[in-house]
Scaffold this motif. Structure first.
Motif, PDB file in Angstrom:
ATOM      1  N   ALA A 102     -15.786  92.556  60.446  1.00  0.00           N
ATOM      2  CA  ALA A 102     -15.499  91.179  60.861  1.00  0.00           C
ATOM      3  C   ALA A 102     -16.485  90.202  60.235  1.00  0.00           C
ATOM      4  CB  ALA A 102     -15.534  91.086  62.386  1.00  0.00           C
ATOM      5  N   GLU A 103     -17.757  90.588  60.146  1.00  0.00           N
ATOM      6  CA  GLU A 103     -18.769  89.672  59.617  1.00  0.00           C
ATOM      7  C   GLU A 103     -18.522  89.356  58.143  1.00  0.00           C
ATOM      8  OE1 GLU A 103     -18.936  92.780  60.273  1.00  0.00           O
ATOM      9  OE2 GLU A 103     -20.242  93.826  58.874  1.00  0.00           O
ATOM     10  N   GLU A 122       1.819  94.258  62.789  1.00  0.00           N
ATOM     11  CA  GLU A 122       0.906  95.153  63.530  1.00  0.00           C
ATOM     12  C   GLU A 122      -0.545  94.806  63.233  1.00  0.00           C
ATOM     13  OE1 GLU A 122       3.509  99.312  63.592  1.00  0.00           O
ATOM     14  OE2 GLU A 122       2.032  98.951  62.017  1.00  0.00           O
ATOM     15  N   LEU A 123      -0.842  94.618  61.971  1.00  0.00           N
ATOM     16  CA  LEU A 123      -2.220  94.306  61.591  1.00  0.00           C
ATOM     17  C   LEU A 123      -2.681  93.021  62.260  1.00  0.00           C
ATOM     18  CD1 LEU A 123      -4.799  94.715  59.947  1.00  0.00           C
ATOM     19  CD2 LEU A 123      -3.672  93.601  58.007  1.00  0.00           C
ATOM     20  N   ARG A 172      -5.932  89.941  66.394  1.00  0.00           N
ATOM     21  CA  ARG A 172      -5.861  88.668  67.122  1.00  0.00           C
ATOM     22  C   ARG A 172      -7.187  88.318  67.808  1.00  0.00           C
ATOM     23  NH1 ARG A 172      -0.519  88.852  69.530  1.00  0.00           N
ATOM     24  NH2 ARG A 172       0.100  88.511  67.364  1.00  0.00           N
ATOM     25  N   ALA A 173      -7.791  89.308  68.464  1.00  0.00           N
ATOM     26  CA  ALA A 173      -8.996  89.029  69.245  1.00  0.00           C
ATOM     27  C   ALA A 173     -10.218  88.730  68.384  1.00  0.00           C
ATOM     28  CB  ALA A 173      -9.286  90.207  70.169  1.00  0.00           C
ATOM     29  N   GLY A 207     -10.235  83.114  58.587  1.00  0.00           N
ATOM     30  CA  GLY A 207     -10.433  82.679  59.963  1.00  0.00           C
ATOM     31  C   GLY A 207      -9.177  82.023  60.508  1.00  0.00           C
ATOM     32  N   GLN A 208      -8.811  82.374  61.733  1.00  0.00           N
ATOM     33  CA  GLN A 208      -7.683  81.678  62.354  1.00  0.00           C
ATOM     34  C   GLN A 208      -8.048  80.198  62.431  1.00  0.00           C
ATOM     35  OE1 GLN A 208      -7.086  83.679  66.110  1.00  0.00           O
ATOM     36  NE2 GLN A 208      -6.702  85.646  65.107  1.00  0.00           N
TER      37      GLN A 208
END
Lengths: 483, 483
Positions: free
Chosen positions: B120-121, B135-136, B141-142, B231-232
């Motif tokens: 994630a970083e 699915e991915l 999402r979180a 990034g969302q």
């Protein structure tokens, strides 16, 4: 790991190249090109070394073609006689890519520098390989468009493509991989192919454009490029700010990326570079790590971004935050950054620079820089560090006493450990300088069987190994690499 | 130009494949895989057709591997016996890429759908090829991150890579070419290679990642992908607006691009699509050409962009400008867009769709759409047009009566002229659907000698032509293609 940065042992000639065959090739080339084929010592010497530290290796001759058709004819002549061919743009590559380390013909493309077509409405331009990025942008100025890739040196566009160049603006605009849409290439047998198209994307078969980008003249000679242009931003704002530690500077960059702030440039220089700038450019920067940043966008956009960035800097303890509002101040800032190499060399008078680069995932960047700096000091060397920190890419400029083999050996050890470190961290042994001969001994470690695959591709397109022999790929693909 | 959209004449088998050799291969595969090798008619039939109109071509067997090592063993067994191998993700490709048109083994990768690592970083994720994009994104999402490439279908990530997919968000986030950082690939001889790295960029040799992307399973089987995430966005705003002519819609898009407004999506649908939507989804769109647009960014950023876009639309005479402020309204908008294919099919009940795509420089887009529409009408066909207009990419959905050879012949003529038109305009015969067998006959016209080069690369990596034979490359590279 092998001792890579030493010049490799001379390779066997790529084809059975006798003195008679060489003379026959040069005679035929001379008949084709007249004065545009030279064997004069001054011309050979000019093409014998690049900006880097590698020993001089003059070619047998230099040719200055003027058209694609002429390049094709030259290649056919060389192929007929087994004479190696090495393309030359401006000689600014850093890993000896343009040096004729196995002799042969240097193909100097500086007379092919025309803009063949401008498609302003599609934000595209078609150029010959010899035009430099500064020349191109000067030509484009009135159109409101620009070509963003900026490796620092005023390199030729063809050379930038051949080495898959990137630089200060890659964090926003991408590298040559992202900004070259299509190519015209002369293959090792003289055939001329066109890759890509003027469409923004394509799913029509293998990506030959991408295969040629970064192939360092080993698969073909680039004779034309279709480039993606970008609109000159309505507003630009730049800043420089000092940090107490490079960890804080790197954390600032990571936070900025994670917030999605669209940085156009984000550069890191360490305290040694700040000292070198102060001595060279008579600036008075604090002798601390710095970030240099730039935002491009609308007036409101860059103001918002600058404000958000300022908040991150404050949180990370950055200081001396200085926005370069005027064009002059901004130009001075980036001129300083682009002058880092001469500034560092001048900081240790009479030194030569062994410049090496690696690129790591950004989460490992602070660690990679810290370990590299500790290693430089442990070897008793002077080596400022700077980099395109938004990409996780940094350079060490190891300042060496000329003709001091002990310092050179220590510098090579440091550079070798940098490469090992990059791989251990999931990165690459070179983010932008390329392979040439300097990073070739690390290719097996980085790519494993993938390096043999590169050799198989090279053998498929240049079975006699005429194009830039001795660079990038394994010398002779193992038989199983082709099956 | 050849009649490309017809199914080509059966090719000679890629290797001397006797019934005995085939049975020996399937026996060995059965011993390795047990129940995960099937020759049941239902399984063969399920893998005999994709979403497109191509006739059913069942494989000899279907295998469901679970690990990279197992894929490698399967490939070695097939190689030993000369059995062709065709990779299968979800079967949503549109040019028959996943069909075993020459028999052999279909390698269904749906059991390899794990997320192997999340970084994630570094905004990266490492996945197996069978995971689908929905699915991915559900898994991500979180994290605040997402994977942007959106071809419409809920395709597998491996299939999207193999076909170099793009889609509605490519104008902002790029295609698979821009969002795949590295691959693990099983080659035709069973060797496993890794391409790329987790570094943001690299200059370390040939771009094998890019070579594999879009190779449609002809150069290797992708068993792992390292993807770039984004990034969302903090804020999203979408709109739909009607225009009196598609020229006005296209001019709006060009003006928006030239202003540098960072559209996240910009889709065009013609009046036929609007009619089909109205009938299918019970909407009440004006029966006119429409643009559907989306901006991603900060609250202030998207507000500024929406305002600037609104001004352009007004200037171009756009109307019914409707901002979808809520998430629900936005989801409904894009659900409608993604449902265009079934909506169009339902508009002519019982029809089959011949879907074809081309991509042209944006300056030629209005002309390309106008000529295509006139051609569809001149052939007496029904064929709504829609597309990713920011990329110059559009699709015609030719709605054909089932088992009507005359309509099929007319549709193929239209599709053939679309391809010719794209090439004449400097574009490509397929922006995103790929080559497979449907666009293969245009490869010579698009690439010239470059197509022979693709054949030479294929021959270098898969000399026995085991991987997806009959697709993309020339069947037998001419001898001179390799020299």
């Amino acid at each position: 790991m092998p001792d890579t940065l030493s010049r490799p042992a001379p390779q066997t000639a790529p084809a059975p190249q006798t003195a008679a065959a060489r003379e026959a090739a040069l005679d035929a080339l001379s008949a084709l090109l007249g004065q545009r084929l030279s064997r004069k010592p001054a011309d050979l010497d000019h093409h014998a070394h690049s900006e880097a530290w590698y020993p001089a290796t003059p070619p047998d001759a230099v040719a200055w073609p003027e058209t694609t058709e002429e390049v094709s004819r030259i290649v056919r002549i060389c192929a007929a006689h087994g004479l190696p061919i090495v393309a030359w743009g401006t000689g600014t590559s850093l890993e000896a890519q343009a040096l004729a380390t196995e002799g042969g013909l240097t193909l100097d493309l500086s007379r092919m520098r025309a803009i063949r077509a401008l498609h302003a409405e599609d934000m595209q331009v078609v150029v010959e390989p010899g035009i430099t990025r500064e020349e191109l942008n000067a030509e484009l100025r009135a159109t409101g468009l620009f070509f963003p890739v900026d490796p620092g040196a005023n390199a030729s566009i063809g050379g930038m493509a051949a080495t898959r160049a990137s630089g200060t603006t890659t964090v926003r605009y991408g590298s040559m991989r992202d900004n070259v849409m299509g190519l015209e290439v002369v293959l090792a047998d003289g055939r001329i192919i066109r890759t890509g198209s003027r469409a923004a994307k394509s799913a029509a078969g293998y990506d030959l454009t991408a295969l040629m980008l970064g192939s360092e003249g080993t698969l073909g000679i680039i004779t034309e490029l279709t480039l993606r242009l970008h609109g000159q931003p309505e507003a630009i704002t730049s800043a420089v700010c000092a940090f107490d530690s490079f960890e804080a500077a790197v954390e600032t960059v990571m936070a900025t990326i994670q917030m999605g702030l669209p940085m156009a440039r984000i550069e890191f220089v360490d305290e040694d570079v700040a000292r070198a700038f102060n001595a060279y450019a008579r600036t008075d920067m604090p002798e601390k790590p710095h970030l240099l940043i730039e935002f491009h966008g609308s007036q409101a956009g860059v103001a918002e971004q600058a404000e958000a960035f300022g908040a991150i800097v404050a949180e990370m303890g950055g200081a001396d935050f200085d926005w370069a509002a005027s064009t002059e101040a901004r130009n001075a800032l980036w001129k300083m950054r682009h002058g880092a190499y001469p500034a560092c060399l001048a900081w240790r008078p009479g030194s030569i620079g062994l410049v090496t680069d690696i690129c790591v995932p950004i989460s490992r960047l602070a660690e990679a820089v810290a370990e590299t700096r500790a290693d430089i000091r442990a070897e008793g060397l002077v080596g400022p560090i700077l980099g395109h920190v938004g990409d996780g890419n940094f350079h060490a400029i190891l300042l060496l006493e000329r003709d001091n083999p002990d310092e050179l050996a220590r510098a090579k050890r440091v550079a070798g450990r940098m490469a090992e470190r990059a791989l251990a961290m999931g990165g690459t042994v070179t983010g932008e300088h390329g392979v040439g001969i300097g990073k070739r001994a690390y290719m097996q470690a980085e790519h494993g069987e993938g390096w043999a695959v590169m050799g198989a591709l090279k053998a498929a397109l240049d079975p006699r190994n005429l194009l830039n022999p001795g660079k990038l790929v394994p010398e002779t693909p193992s038989p199983d690499a082709r099956a």
